[in-house]
Design an enzyme around this catalytic site. Structure first.
Site, PDB file in Angstrom:
ATOM      1  N   ASP A 219      -7.963   3.014  -7.468  1.00 45.08           N
ATOM      2  CA  ASP A 219      -6.741   2.260  -7.205  1.00 45.08           C
ATOM      3  C   ASP A 219      -6.729   0.948  -7.983  1.00 45.08           C
ATOM      4  O   ASP A 219      -5.737   0.580  -8.612  1.00 45.08           O
ATOM      5  CB  ASP A 219      -6.609   1.972  -5.702  1.00 45.08           C
ATOM      6  CG  ASP A 219      -6.536   3.245  -4.882  1.00 45.08           C
ATOM      7  OD1 ASP A 219      -6.456   4.333  -5.475  1.00 45.08           O
ATOM      8  OD2 ASP A 219      -6.569   3.141  -3.636  1.00 45.08           O
TER       9      ASP A 219
ATOM     10  N   SER B 136      -1.101   2.763  -2.651  1.00 42.66           N
ATOM     11  CA  SER B 136      -2.094   1.711  -2.781  1.00 42.66           C
ATOM     12  C   SER B 136      -1.517   0.296  -2.807  1.00 42.66           C
ATOM     13  O   SER B 136      -1.755  -0.487  -3.728  1.00 42.66           O
ATOM     14  CB  SER B 136      -3.002   1.935  -3.994  1.00 42.66           C
ATOM     15  OG  SER B 136      -4.227   1.284  -3.713  1.00 42.66           O
TER      16      SER B 136
HETATM   17  P1  ADP Z   1      -2.005   1.962   1.050  1.00 44.12           P
HETATM   18  O1  ADP Z   1      -2.991   1.284   0.172  1.00 44.12           O
HETATM   19  O2  ADP Z   1      -1.903   3.424   0.821  1.00 44.12           O
HETATM   20  O3  ADP Z   1      -0.662   1.319   1.049  1.00 44.12           O
HETATM   21  P2  ADP Z   1      -3.866   1.029   3.037  1.00 44.12           P
HETATM   22  O4  ADP Z   1      -4.039   1.324   4.484  1.00 44.12           O
HETATM   23  O5  ADP Z   1      -5.002   1.250   2.115  1.00 44.12           O
HETATM   24  O6  ADP Z   1      -2.559   1.823   2.553  1.00 44.12           O
HETATM   25  O7  ADP Z   1      -3.452  -0.489   2.869  1.00 44.12           O
HETATM   26  C1  ADP Z   1      -2.365  -1.020   3.592  1.00 44.12           C
HETATM   27  C2  ADP Z   1      -2.753  -2.343   4.196  1.00 44.12           C
HETATM   28  O8  ADP Z   1      -2.854  -3.353   3.168  1.00 44.12           O
HETATM   29  C3  ADP Z   1      -1.714  -2.900   5.151  1.00 44.12           C
HETATM   30  O9  ADP Z   1      -1.863  -2.366   6.447  1.00 44.12           O
HETATM   31  C4  ADP Z   1      -2.009  -4.392   5.106  1.00 44.12           C
HETATM   32  O10 ADP Z   1      -3.113  -4.696   5.921  1.00 44.12           O
HETATM   33  C5  ADP Z   1      -2.419  -4.601   3.660  1.00 44.12           C
HETATM   34  N1  ADP Z   1      -1.267  -5.018   2.826  1.00 44.12           N
HETATM   35  C6  ADP Z   1      -0.755  -4.363   1.759  1.00 44.12           C
HETATM   36  N2  ADP Z   1       0.284  -5.032   1.212  1.00 44.12           N
HETATM   37  C7  ADP Z   1       0.441  -6.142   1.958  1.00 44.12           C
HETATM   38  C8  ADP Z   1       1.359  -7.256   1.930  1.00 44.12           C
HETATM   39  N3  ADP Z   1       2.333  -7.346   1.012  1.00 44.12           N
HETATM   40  N4  ADP Z   1       1.218  -8.209   2.870  1.00 44.12           N
HETATM   41  C9  ADP Z   1       0.250  -8.131   3.796  1.00 44.12           C
HETATM   42  N5  ADP Z   1      -0.622  -7.118   3.893  1.00 44.12           N
HETATM   43  C10 ADP Z   1      -0.546  -6.138   2.988  1.00 44.12           C
HETATM   44 MG    MG Z   2      -5.093   1.694   0.108  1.00 47.77          MG
END
Ligand code: ADP
Ligand code: MG
Length: 384
Positions: free
Chosen positions: A174, A128
């Site tokens: 989350d 998350s």
């Molecule tokens: P998870 O929550 O399991 O890591 P998700 O698909 O729900 O996967 O969320 C991931 C998305 O969140 C990334 O593809 C991006 O768009 C956004 N994201 C998360 N962390 C960052 C960050 N540090 N900088 C930019 N975008 C981010």
């Molecule tokens: Mg997510």
């Protein structure tokens, strides 16, 4: 990247030409047990982890927002906060901008902001990173706008942002873990009443480690399987005449077997038994302690693999190999179809389990997994 707060402040100043007003941080999470129960009004038991997303922020005199992330090369510039509508923002900026939109939508006014984001939460691994970025921006905007929203109100803001601006139909787990978590504890959350309670999870004290085994298989909640599982659950509840699957107990399953088609029955059985397992896990943690969680983790994984059908070959390999190599318990975590599994191990067995899983992946021809320990850490807040 993983910058220190000081380094992030320096990067912010270089980017925007003025020092940030402050730095806020929000952790990712691991769900110890309780998968796909959240949108069925059920129970989950996540904990905030010692990997987090930081945001440096400074209010602006106008209504515009500039946001950039060390993960991506491009700044996203929004000229007018009032012009934000669902669907208007593509890509990663929908997460931070969605939070500001959700705050305004809930009746709170946020100033224009300059934001720089940096994260040590692996993206798309089921930990998350999405809630981490949402909650970091939410606590920053809450402080800078002096809105005084409570943590549970911020949970709802993060969920609204993800549901409406990102378009992912997720529950409150989350954001709840990221905002309400405490070091050495898991968050027992009732997704119907939204009540939560901290449950002791002192892994270090018990000589244990929790390994995250990121399979590197990418999952996407916005598509396919996740939405299909939600529909099956809604159908099961409707046919059983209850508001949500939360309202069924293990004792109702015999009747459900006669009412539901075979596939819907298995989907329902996963949710009903998983809800019971979460409550059992809370009892175990409050009594015998984390070393007694192994059996619940095993039955949870089998239920996700066989009844809910959200595992995959890589997740099964990670779980089976970890247990064969001495883990107390292991299960996939997160939405499924890829992402990560977790293994609860005695600290002395940690290296052997890690090596065995890496070797099994190599032998199966899978992409090398990324395996690392996590600890229950405290939730979102201001760090500088
Ligand atoms: P998870 O929550 O399991 O890591 P998700 O698909 O729900 O996967 O969320 C991931 C998305 O969140 C990334 O593809 C991006 O768009 C956004 N994201 C998360 N962390 C960052 C960050 N540090 N900088 C930019 N975008 C981010
Ligand atoms: Mg997510």
């Amino acid at each position: 990247m993983t910058l220190t707060p000081l380094q992030l402040a320096a990067a912010f100043t270089e980017r925007f030409g003025a020092e940030p007003s402050g730095i806020w941080s929000a952790p990712g999470r691991v769900n110890l047990i309780g998968e796909h129960t959240d949108y069925n009004d059920g129970f989950v038991l996540p904990f905030a982890i010692n990997h987090s997303t930081m945001v440096a922020a400074r209010p602006r005199a106008d209504r515009s927002v500039r946001v950039c992330s060390t993960l991506t090369p491009d700044d996203v510039v929004l000229s007018d906060l009032d012009a934000l509508t669902p669907g208007s923002v593509k890509g990663w900026a929908a997460y931070p901008l969605g939070v500001l939109w959700a705050m305004e939508r809930a009746g709170y006014s946020t100033p224009g902001l300059d934001l720089l984001v940096d994260s040590s939460v692996p993206v798309g691994a089921g930990l998350s990173s999405s809630a981490a970025i949402e909650c970091a921006v939410a606590v920053a905007a809450n402080d800078l706008s002096e809105s005084n929203l409570s943590l549970t109100e911020l949970v709802a803001i993060g969920q609204l942002a993800e549901n409406e601006m990102v378009g992912a139909p997720t529950g409150i787990m989350d954001q709840s873990a990221s905002l309400l978590g405490e070091a050495g504890h898991a968050v027992f959350l009732d997704c119907r009443s939204r009540e939560s309670r901290l449950v002791p999870l002192d892994l270090e004290g018990a000589g244990l480690e929790l390994l995250v085994m990121d399979t590197r298989v990418s999952h996407s909640h916005a598509t396919g399987g996740y939405a299909a599982r939600r529909r099956s659950c809604e159908l099961g509840a409707e046919l059983m005449g209850v508001a949500a699957l939360r309202d069924l107990s293990v004792g109702d399953l015999a009747e459900a077997a006669g009412v539901l088609d075979e596939e819907t029955f298995r989907r329902v059985r996963h949710i009903v038994t998983e809800n019971a397992r979460v409550q059992d896990a809370v009892d175990v943690l409050s009594g015998k302690g984390p070393a007694a969680l192994g059996k619940l983790m095993a039955t949870s994984h089998a239920s996700m693999r066989d009844d809910f059908e959200i595992s995959c070959a890589e997740l099964d390999t990670a779980v089976d190999t970890a247990v064969s190599a001495g883990a107390i318990g292991a299960r996939m975590t997160g939405g499924g179809f890829g992402g990560a599994a977790i293994a609860l191990v005695r600290s002395a067995d940690s290296a052997a389990v890690t090596d065995a899983v890496a070797r099994a992946f190599a032998e199966a021809g899978f992409t090398a997994p990324v395996i690392f320990p996590v600890l229950p850490a405290s939730g979102a807040g201001r760090v500088a």
